[in-house]
Write a protein that holds these residues in place. Structure first.
Motif, mmCIF file in Angstrom:
data_model
loop_
_atom_site.group_PDB
_atom_site.id
_atom_site.type_symbol
_atom_site.label_atom_id
_atom_site.label_comp_id
_atom_site.label_asym_id
_atom_site.label_seq_id
_atom_site.Cartn_x
_atom_site.Cartn_y
_atom_site.Cartn_z
ATOM 1 N N PHE A 168 0.820 -1.215 0.000
ATOM 2 C CA PHE A 168 0.000 0.000 0.000
ATOM 3 C C PHE A 168 0.855 1.267 0.000
ATOM 4 C CE2 PHE A 168 0.889 -0.676 4.453
ATOM 5 C CZ PHE A 168 0.998 0.594 4.996
ATOM 6 N N LEU A 169 2.102 1.173 0.494
ATOM 7 C CA LEU A 169 2.949 2.356 0.526
ATOM 8 C C LEU A 169 3.350 2.815 -0.873
ATOM 9 C CD1 LEU A 169 5.298 1.727 3.594
ATOM 10 C CD2 LEU A 169 3.343 3.275 3.422
ATOM 11 N N ARG A 170 3.318 1.919 -1.839
ATOM 12 C CA ARG A 170 3.589 2.338 -3.214
ATOM 13 C C ARG A 170 2.517 3.317 -3.694
ATOM 14 N NH1 ARG A 170 7.766 -0.166 -5.488
ATOM 15 N NH2 ARG A 170 8.482 -2.104 -4.513
ATOM 16 N N GLU A 171 1.272 3.048 -3.350
ATOM 17 C CA GLU A 171 0.210 3.980 -3.728
ATOM 18 C C GLU A 171 0.278 5.259 -2.901
ATOM 19 O OE1 GLU A 171 -2.896 5.698 -5.773
ATOM 20 O OE2 GLU A 171 -1.521 4.053 -6.265
ATOM 21 N N VAL A 172 0.681 5.147 -1.631
ATOM 22 C CA VAL A 172 0.889 6.342 -0.805
ATOM 23 C C VAL A 172 1.909 7.265 -1.477
ATOM 24 C CG1 VAL A 172 1.923 7.138 1.373
ATOM 25 C CG2 VAL A 172 0.236 5.290 1.391
ATOM 26 N N ASP A 173 3.011 6.693 -1.924
ATOM 27 C CA ASP A 173 4.052 7.454 -2.610
ATOM 28 C C ASP A 173 3.525 8.021 -3.932
ATOM 29 O OD1 ASP A 173 6.602 8.515 -2.764
ATOM 30 O OD2 ASP A 173 7.519 6.706 -3.575
ATOM 31 N N ALA A 174 2.775 7.211 -4.680
ATOM 32 C CA ALA A 174 2.256 7.634 -5.981
ATOM 33 C C ALA A 174 1.258 8.788 -5.838
ATOM 34 C CB ALA A 174 1.602 6.459 -6.695
ATOM 35 N N ILE A 175 0.373 8.706 -4.831
ATOM 36 C CA ILE A 175 -0.577 9.799 -4.587
ATOM 37 C C ILE A 175 0.177 11.090 -4.312
ATOM 38 C CG2 ILE A 175 -2.307 10.695 -2.957
ATOM 39 C CD1 ILE A 175 -3.171 7.724 -2.563
ATOM 40 N N ASN A 176 1.224 10.978 -3.511
ATOM 41 C CA ASN A 176 2.003 12.148 -3.152
ATOM 42 C C ASN A 176 2.607 12.810 -4.388
ATOM 43 O OD1 ASN A 176 3.053 13.771 -0.921
ATOM 44 N ND2 ASN A 176 5.053 13.005 -1.533
ATOM 45 N N ILE A 177 3.148 12.017 -5.287
ATOM 46 C CA ILE A 177 3.744 12.567 -6.506
ATOM 47 C C ILE A 177 2.666 13.140 -7.425
ATOM 48 C CG2 ILE A 177 5.064 11.992 -8.580
ATOM 49 C CD1 ILE A 177 6.698 12.107 -5.966
ATOM 50 N N ARG A 178 1.488 12.504 -7.482
ATOM 51 C CA ARG A 178 0.406 13.004 -8.337
ATOM 52 C C ARG A 178 -0.061 14.392 -7.934
ATOM 53 N NH1 ARG A 178 -1.937 7.725 -8.068
ATOM 54 N NH2 ARG A 178 -3.710 8.444 -6.822
ATOM 55 N N ARG A 179 0.027 14.724 -6.663
ATOM 56 C CA ARG A 179 -0.381 16.061 -6.227
ATOM 57 C C ARG A 179 0.492 17.135 -6.875
ATOM 58 N NH1 ARG A 179 -5.121 16.933 -5.172
ATOM 59 N NH2 ARG A 179 -5.012 15.545 -6.950
ATOM 60 N N ARG A 180 1.758 16.836 -7.056
ATOM 61 C CA ARG A 180 2.654 17.801 -7.693
ATOM 62 C C ARG A 180 2.268 17.996 -9.155
ATOM 63 N NH1 ARG A 180 8.443 15.859 -4.898
ATOM 64 N NH2 ARG A 180 7.491 15.336 -2.885
ATOM 65 N N ILE A 181 1.962 16.894 -9.817
ATOM 66 C CA ILE A 181 1.543 16.965 -11.225
ATOM 67 C C ILE A 181 0.237 17.744 -11.351
ATOM 68 C CG2 ILE A 181 0.813 15.577 -13.201
ATOM 69 C CD1 ILE A 181 2.608 13.306 -12.022
ATOM 70 N N ARG A 182 -0.698 17.484 -10.427
ATOM 71 C CA ARG A 182 -1.984 18.171 -10.458
ATOM 72 C C ARG A 182 -1.818 19.668 -10.236
ATOM 73 N NH1 ARG A 182 -6.484 19.226 -12.762
ATOM 74 N NH2 ARG A 182 -8.222 19.762 -11.363
ATOM 75 N N MET A 183 -0.869 20.047 -9.388
ATOM 76 C CA MET A 183 -0.615 21.459 -9.132
ATOM 77 C C MET A 183 -0.172 22.162 -10.411
ATOM 78 S SD MET A 183 -0.721 23.534 -6.549
ATOM 79 C CE MET A 183 -0.454 25.296 -6.541
ATOM 80 N N VAL A 184 0.709 21.534 -11.145
ATOM 81 C CA VAL A 184 1.170 22.096 -12.414
ATOM 82 C C VAL A 184 -0.001 22.219 -13.388
ATOM 83 C CG1 VAL A 184 2.686 21.717 -14.407
ATOM 84 C CG2 VAL A 184 3.518 21.233 -12.098
ATOM 85 N N ASP A 185 -0.839 21.183 -13.435
ATOM 86 C CA ASP A 185 -1.994 21.192 -14.336
ATOM 87 C C ASP A 185 -2.945 22.344 -14.018
ATOM 88 O OD1 ASP A 185 -0.997 18.943 -15.549
ATOM 89 O OD2 ASP A 185 -2.354 17.542 -14.528
ATOM 90 N N LEU A 186 -3.237 22.567 -12.726
ATOM 91 C CA LEU A 186 -4.146 23.643 -12.325
ATOM 92 C C LEU A 186 -3.627 25.006 -12.777
ATOM 93 C CD1 LEU A 186 -5.340 22.831 -8.671
ATOM 94 C CD2 LEU A 186 -6.763 23.023 -10.712
ATOM 95 N N ALA A 187 -2.331 25.231 -12.573
ATOM 96 C CA ALA A 187 -1.744 26.512 -12.963
ATOM 97 C C ALA A 187 -1.774 26.686 -14.484
ATOM 98 C CB ALA A 187 -0.310 26.608 -12.440
#
Length: 437
Positions: free
Chosen positions: A287-306
């Motif tokens: 499950f920690l792999r998805e924990v790590d993946a969610i964390n990285i996706r937030r950075r990508i989403r931030m770029v997308d929003l801007a």
């Protein structure tokens, strides 16, 4: 009173050395980097940590704290030797690099000719302490040299408080003698009612990484809910508020936003996964792999929003990034979500200017291609969009009208859900945030 040494004078070691001197011990710190030792000996802290410079200088002046580069000197001086060296992530791997721990033991052990206790504080993969104990026994001339493990739980920005008055003490020991030595070292904290957990090596090693894995999971859980909220039009901040009223869940580490970074949480959960694989129980931590993946996706989403706010492209657009440190009250930019976002926008053609109250020097070293401002208003001058990525109080208190007078377009993306949307929208800003309508 026992005399203490601290091996490694980075963030953990310098803090531990200064705070143990503050508690009245004579302390000698050692590092293999002469420049770092010179700076510390001069009272110059090589990183930002509120309250620590005063503790450092006070104990240098009263003579309880000194620094050296000589292992011979610390072997002769110390009754208790704390190992506080780094255990970074191996390049290209998830596993932790424990070579600094091994090197410190290999350098110290042959010089230990009398009774003493070596205490590991570094965060290590489970099983390391047993191996280090065998190495210590093999190399130390004295048969009365013993190992204990005493994990650290420092929070950057609160390290002095967490050392002087921790929420718990954990010691992994193999003898009553080792336990009694550490009870003497931590007598002040124990007298103040700090809970003590006495356990074996393996459990003491697992406590720190388990705590970090749990905290990372809680952060990524609410950020996963933010993804669902964005798809449904719900408000993740209200969702988090409602969950926090449940005593079984609580509100701490349930703040939705850009996610976690720094030198501990990301590398510790990855090292935990790697060690679980070595032990044949990798499924237990899958499950920690998805924990790590969610964390990285937030950075990508931030770029997308801007990028969406700017019509689909950063090219030719000025972007102000407020924050470079991975969290407020720190100058640490290791695995910083803020810097990752800034660098990605730069790669996509944006003209990026970053400001941070404490982390600019480290940010310049880590990402020299970015632009940097000396204040929030300077960084925002002419900007087409402002991104709040580290929730410093200075940024949370910004006046939307004052900032609005500096920018070209009043667009803001709140990566930490730290601002009041109504206040900024009332001032004519287009406000976006992760997980909010």
């Amino acid at each position: 009173m026992k005399r203490l040494t601290v091996i490694g004078t980075g963030y953990l070691g310098a803090t531990h050395a200064a705070c143990m001197a503050e508690l009245g011990f004579e302390v000698l710190g050692i590092d293999v980097l002469p420049d770092r030792i010179e700076r510390l000996a001069a009272g110059d802290l090589p990183f930002y940590e509120p309250g620590l410079p005063e503790v450092l200088r006070r104990n240098l002046e009263n003579g309880r704290l000194r620094f050296t580069t000589s292992y011979e000197e610390i072997a002769e001086f110390g009754d208790v030797h704390f190992v506080c060296v780094g255990t970074p992530q191996k390049p290209g791997e998830y596993a932790a690099d424990v070579s600094y721990v091994d090197a410190s033991i290999t350098a110290l052990a042959p010089l230990l000719t009398r009774e003493c206790l070596v205490v590991g504080k570094s965060t290590v993969p489970v099983g390391t302490a047993t191996r280090v104990a065998e190495l210590l026994t093999r190399l130390a001339p004295s048969p009365e040299v013993e190992l204990a493990w005493n994990p650290e739980f420092l929070r950057e920005g609160y390290a002095v408080q967490d050392t002087l008055r921790p929420d718990r003490l954990v010691i992994g020991v193999r003898s009553e003698r080792a336990e009694n030595v550490l009870r003497e070292v931590y007598a002040r904290q124990l007298a103040d009612g700090v809970p003590l957990v006495v356990t074996d090596f393996a459990t003491s090693e697992l406590v720190k990484v388990s705590a970090n894995a749990f905290l990372a999971t809680k952060i990524s859980f609410i950020n996963a809910m933010a993804e669902v909220c964005e798809a449904t039009g719900a408000d993740v901040t209200k969702l988090s508020q409602a969950l926090a009223h449940d005593d079984r869940i609580g509100g701490r580490f349930l703040g939705p936003g850009l996610g976690f970074g720094g030198g501990c949480l990301p590398k510790d959960i990855r090292a935990f996964m790697a060690r679980a694989g070595e032990l044949g129980v990798d499924q237990a931590l899958s499950f920690l792999r998805e924990v790590d993946a969610i964390n990285i996706r937030r950075r990508i989403r931030m770029v997308d929003l801007a990028r969406v706010l700017l019509g689909g492209s950063f090219r030719g657009r000025k972007v102000c990034v407020l924050g470079a440190a991975f969290k407020p009250n720190s100058d640490d930019v290791r695995d910083s979500p803020a810097l990752d976002v800034a660098a990605e926008i730069r790669l996509q053609g944006g003209d990026v200017t970053v400001y941070d109250p404490q982390a600019l020097d480290n940010a310049r070293k880590a990402q020299p291609s970015l632009g940097f401002g000396n204040s929030a208003l300077e960084a925002a001058a002419g900007a087409d969009v402002v991104l709040l990525l580290t929730e410093w109080r200075e940024f949370r208190d910004l006046d939307p009208e004052v900032l609005g007078a500096q920018v070209h377009m009043r667009n803001i993306v709140d990566g930490r859900n730290a601002l009041h949307p109504e206040q900024w929208r009332a001032a004519g800003w287009t406000y976006r945030a992760l997980g909010r309508p």
